[in-house]
Design a protein around this motif. Structure first.
Motif, mmCIF file in Angstrom:
data_model
loop_
_atom_site.group_PDB
_atom_site.id
_atom_site.type_symbol
_atom_site.label_atom_id
_atom_site.label_comp_id
_atom_site.label_asym_id
_atom_site.label_seq_id
_atom_site.Cartn_x
_atom_site.Cartn_y
_atom_site.Cartn_z
ATOM 1 N N SER A 1 4.438 -16.064 -14.584
ATOM 2 C CA SER A 1 3.875 -15.423 -13.389
ATOM 3 C C SER A 1 4.734 -14.241 -12.963
ATOM 4 C CB SER A 1 3.745 -16.422 -12.242
ATOM 5 O OG SER A 1 5.025 -16.806 -11.771
ATOM 6 N N TYR A 2 6.032 -14.356 -13.195
ATOM 7 C CA TYR A 2 6.912 -13.272 -12.761
ATOM 8 C C TYR A 2 6.701 -12.010 -13.590
ATOM 9 C CZ TYR A 2 10.822 -10.818 -10.676
ATOM 10 O OH TYR A 2 11.579 -9.877 -9.997
ATOM 11 N N GLU A 3 6.250 -12.192 -14.822
ATOM 12 C CA GLU A 3 5.982 -11.005 -15.654
ATOM 13 C C GLU A 3 4.921 -10.134 -15.011
ATOM 14 O OE1 GLU A 3 5.094 -12.133 -19.698
ATOM 15 O OE2 GLU A 3 6.897 -13.404 -19.728
ATOM 16 N N SER A 4 3.920 -10.774 -14.413
ATOM 17 C CA SER A 4 2.850 -9.987 -13.800
ATOM 18 C C SER A 4 3.191 -9.588 -12.367
ATOM 19 C CB SER A 4 1.537 -10.783 -13.888
ATOM 20 O OG SER A 4 1.029 -11.097 -12.624
ATOM 21 N N LEU A 5 3.988 -10.423 -11.714
ATOM 22 C CA LEU A 5 4.277 -10.222 -10.305
ATOM 23 C C LEU A 5 5.540 -9.409 -10.063
ATOM 24 C CD1 LEU A 5 2.870 -11.299 -7.812
ATOM 25 C CD2 LEU A 5 4.447 -13.249 -7.846
ATOM 26 N N GLY A 6 6.537 -9.626 -10.903
ATOM 27 C CA GLY A 6 7.858 -9.018 -10.720
ATOM 28 C C GLY A 6 7.822 -7.516 -10.468
ATOM 29 N N PRO A 7 7.097 -6.757 -11.307
ATOM 30 C CA PRO A 7 7.098 -5.302 -11.114
ATOM 31 C C PRO A 7 6.590 -4.886 -9.728
ATOM 32 C CG PRO A 7 6.198 -5.878 -13.260
ATOM 33 C CD PRO A 7 6.391 -7.164 -12.521
ATOM 34 N N LEU A 8 5.638 -5.623 -9.172
ATOM 35 C CA LEU A 8 5.153 -5.291 -7.831
ATOM 36 C C LEU A 8 6.206 -5.642 -6.779
ATOM 37 C CD1 LEU A 8 2.374 -5.900 -9.516
ATOM 38 C CD2 LEU A 8 1.368 -5.945 -7.241
ATOM 39 N N LEU A 9 6.770 -6.865 -6.922
ATOM 40 C CA LEU A 9 7.759 -7.309 -5.941
ATOM 41 C C LEU A 9 8.986 -6.405 -5.942
ATOM 42 C CD1 LEU A 9 7.595 -11.214 -6.307
ATOM 43 C CD2 LEU A 9 6.285 -9.715 -4.779
ATOM 44 N N GLU A 10 9.372 -5.975 -7.142
ATOM 45 C CA GLU A 10 10.557 -5.121 -7.237
ATOM 46 C C GLU A 10 10.348 -3.782 -6.524
ATOM 47 O OE1 GLU A 10 11.664 -5.190 -11.421
ATOM 48 O OE2 GLU A 10 11.874 -7.391 -11.301
ATOM 49 N N ALA B 1 0.831 -1.209 0.000
ATOM 50 C CA ALA B 1 0.000 0.000 0.000
ATOM 51 C C ALA B 1 0.864 1.256 0.000
ATOM 52 C CB ALA B 1 -0.934 -0.007 1.205
ATOM 53 N N ARG B 2 1.923 1.227 0.785
ATOM 54 C CA ARG B 2 2.819 2.384 0.855
ATOM 55 C C ARG B 2 3.507 2.661 -0.471
ATOM 56 N NH1 ARG B 2 6.291 1.704 6.380
ATOM 57 N NH2 ARG B 2 4.662 2.118 7.909
ATOM 58 N N HIS B 3 3.561 1.640 -1.342
ATOM 59 C CA HIS B 3 4.145 1.840 -2.668
ATOM 60 C C HIS B 3 3.086 2.161 -3.717
ATOM 61 C CE1 HIS B 3 7.818 0.239 -0.846
ATOM 62 N NE2 HIS B 3 8.417 0.937 -1.788
ATOM 63 N N GLY B 4 1.907 2.512 -3.251
ATOM 64 C CA GLY B 4 0.885 2.997 -4.179
ATOM 65 C C GLY B 4 -0.027 1.937 -4.767
ATOM 66 N N PHE B 5 0.120 0.699 -4.312
ATOM 67 C CA PHE B 5 -0.765 -0.344 -4.829
ATOM 68 C C PHE B 5 -2.050 -0.401 -4.001
ATOM 69 C CE2 PHE B 5 3.566 -1.909 -5.868
ATOM 70 C CZ PHE B 5 3.440 -1.869 -7.252
ATOM 71 N N THR B 6 -3.145 -0.722 -4.677
ATOM 72 C CA THR B 6 -4.408 -0.939 -3.978
ATOM 73 C C THR B 6 -4.409 -2.379 -3.467
ATOM 74 O OG1 THR B 6 -5.522 0.649 -5.386
ATOM 75 C CG2 THR B 6 -6.922 -0.944 -4.240
ATOM 76 N N VAL B 7 -4.604 -2.541 -2.172
ATOM 77 C CA VAL B 7 -4.432 -3.860 -1.556
ATOM 78 C C VAL B 7 -5.725 -4.361 -0.923
ATOM 79 C CG1 VAL B 7 -3.048 -5.202 0.081
ATOM 80 C CG2 VAL B 7 -2.052 -3.178 -1.005
ATOM 81 N N ALA B 8 -6.222 -5.484 -1.425
ATOM 82 C CA ALA B 8 -7.387 -6.119 -0.800
ATOM 83 C C ALA B 8 -6.914 -6.909 0.410
ATOM 84 C CB ALA B 8 -8.076 -7.047 -1.800
ATOM 85 N N LEU B 9 -7.707 -6.855 1.477
ATOM 86 C CA LEU B 9 -7.323 -7.518 2.727
ATOM 87 C C LEU B 9 -8.317 -8.595 3.091
ATOM 88 C CD1 LEU B 9 -6.525 -4.335 4.862
ATOM 89 C CD2 LEU B 9 -4.882 -5.786 3.651
ATOM 90 N N HIS B 10 -7.801 -9.703 3.612
ATOM 91 C CA HIS B 10 -8.680 -10.777 4.053
ATOM 92 C C HIS B 10 -8.031 -11.542 5.184
ATOM 93 C CE1 HIS B 10 -10.256 -14.960 4.005
ATOM 94 N NE2 HIS B 10 -11.405 -14.331 3.889
ATOM 95 N N ASN B 11 -8.843 -11.954 6.133
ATOM 96 C CA ASN B 11 -8.359 -12.800 7.215
ATOM 97 C C ASN B 11 -9.493 -13.729 7.629
ATOM 98 O OD1 ASN B 11 -5.975 -13.155 9.091
ATOM 99 N ND2 ASN B 11 -7.657 -13.002 10.555
#
Ligand code: 6PG
Length: 478
Positions: free
Chosen positions: A148-157, A22-32
């Protein structure tokens, strides 16, 4: 849905990871599983970014943008399978499930295979750096498909720690269980680092006669040199800490029985199966295990040992310098063993892991982060097919320069009766690899004698057997 990513399992690691996104500007859905945790997170940190708190699994999945990316942060084992079973039916082909727990890589391989049949990308991901790292930048080791890394990598980086040169501490490690395998070995190396540091402390205390505060100072000094690392830094903090209740050094009031959650043990179990000699890591696991056998230790307390002689002040300072050499040399060996294991795992499972990249993403964020990792990266950059870290010229030179002190320290430890299984195992590995001839030839002779297990010769090809029961003639085998 509009959320870039979702996190389910909002204990500390999950919460911190969600906040980091979230602090990096992503919208984050939460669940528990229980909504209370989600509410608590919103209450305390809802202002830090854009969160979409959800109640049911269906709501959570519906909140995610397609293809969906959802991170599972629950306990490894049973709970992870339960969460996957809950969500998988709600997902569709192309969606990505990220398991950020400390899963066993074999479980990850199984889960990846099952979900692949459904077209779902399952990304077993090692995440190191503890609670603080999850929030401010961990080292992230994702496995799974390259797609999967193509879609995930930019967020993880974005959310990963950055090394000193600015590169994010994450990379696609390799298919299926590769990420969790590498995280497992990271933890094995973590155990070895911790054990070596503990032995250095023990020697400074028992042989040099230093008090914990003095040892903290010594570690602080070491931390300005080639041993500069997170674990050395926190070691100084722990040693300098005074127990409020008693006024005594904290290390003197803590029960000396080390615990473990199991990743170090997995490293050794796997190494045994792969046939990789990770003796330093194994000694670290056994040292924890031994420390926990309180009854056995109590029953052995009266066994005789040497009467140690206290060193003078000057001698003690010189000895401390030697311990630094021994610690550094042993550290080179445990990383050599750990990287050997990663190479062996990569070969066994066809992961094609880039060892240089692994060293590079361990430079920041993770528990074993250290200036030293830069050196390993350089070693692999200079020579990607390096057979072993010990064959890197600079490491070979350094360990060569350290070896006299290394031996002297172990000799002093033996003379004084201070156990140094990590230092000794590391030196034994070094000496064994150096040896022109090992006594393994004798072992082969014994095996052939009692079980006709055959042997090979140095001067001719083929397998042979000696007829030990008769004239002791040699015959070709098989
Ligand atoms: C990390 C740590 C983390 C955890 C280990 C150690 O990389 O952030 O390794 O994964 O602290 O599980 O745990 P044990 O010492 O209890 O095995």
């Amino acid at each position: 849905g509009s959320a870039d990513i979702g996190v389910t399992g909002l204990a500390v690691m999950g919460s911190n990871l969600a906040r980091n996104f979230a602090r990096h500007g992503f919208t984050v859905a939460l669940h528990n599983r229980t909504k209370a945790k989600t509410d608590a997170l919103m209450e305390a940190h809802g202002e830090e970014g854009v969160f979409v708190p959800t109640g049911t699994a269906e709501e959570f999945v519906a909140a995610l943008e397609r293809p969906r990316r959802l991170v599972i942060m629950v306990k490894a084992g049973e709970p992870t399978d339960a969460v996957i079973a809950e969500f998988a039916p709600l997902l569709e082909a192309g969606d990505v499930i990220i398991d950020g727990g400390n899963a066993h890589f074999e479980d990850t391989r199984r889960r990846e295979k099952e979900l692949r049949e459904q077209g779902i990308h399952f990304v077993g991901t090692g995440i190191s750096g503890g609670e603080e790292g999850a929030l401010n930048g961990p080292s992230i080791m994702p496995g799974g498909s390259a797609e999967s890394y193509e879609s995930l990598g930019p967020l993880l980086e974005q959310i990963a720690a950055k090394a000193k040169d600015g590169t994010p501490c994450t990379t696609h490690i390799g298919p299926d269980g590769a990420g969790h395998f590498v995280k497992m070995v990271h933890n094995g190396i973590e155990y070895a680092d911790m054990q070596l540091i503990a032995e250095a402390y023990h020697l400074l205390r028992s042989v040099a006669g230093y008090e914990p505060r003095q040892i903290a100072e010594t570690f602080r000094t070491w931390n300005t040199g080639r041993l500069d690392s997170y674990l050395i830094e926190i070691t100084a903090e722990v040693l300098a800490h005074t127990d409020a209740a008693t006024g005594r050094p904290f290390v003197d009031v803590v029960a000396d029985e080390a615990e473990q959650k199991g990743t170090g043990r997995w490293t050794v179990q796997t190494a045994l199966d792969l046939g990789v000699p990770v003796s330093g890591i194994a000694e670290a696991v056994f040292a924890r295990s031994l420390s926990g056998h309180a009854d056995l230790r109590a029953a052995s307390r009266d066994l005789p040992g040497p009467t140690g002689s206290a060193l003078g002040e000057k001698e003690a300072a010189a000895f401390a310098d030697q311990v630094e050499q021994a610690l550094y040399a042993s550290k080179i060996v445990s990383y050599t063993q750990g990287f050997h294991q990663i190479q062996a795992g990569s070969d066994e499972y066809g992961w094609d892991i880039d060892l240089g990249k692994v060293a590079a993403i361990w430079r920041g964020g993770c528990i074993i982060r250290a200036a030293f990792l830069d050196r390993i990266t350089d070693a692999y950059d200079g020579r990607p097919d390096l057979p072993s870290l010990l064959s890197d010229e600079r490491f070979a030179e350094e360990i060569g320069a350290a070896q006299d002190d290394w031996r002297a320290v172990i000799t002093a430890a033996v003379a004084d009766g201070v156990p140094v299984p990590g230092f000794s195992a590391a030196l034994a590995y070094y000496d064994a690899l150096r040896a022109e001839r090992l006594p393994a030839a004798l072992t082969q002779g014994q095996r052939d004698f009692f079980g006709a297990h055959t042997y090979r010769r140095t001067d001719r090809d083929g397998a042979f057997h000696t007829l030990w029961g008769g004239e002791r003639n040699e015959v070709p085998a098989g």
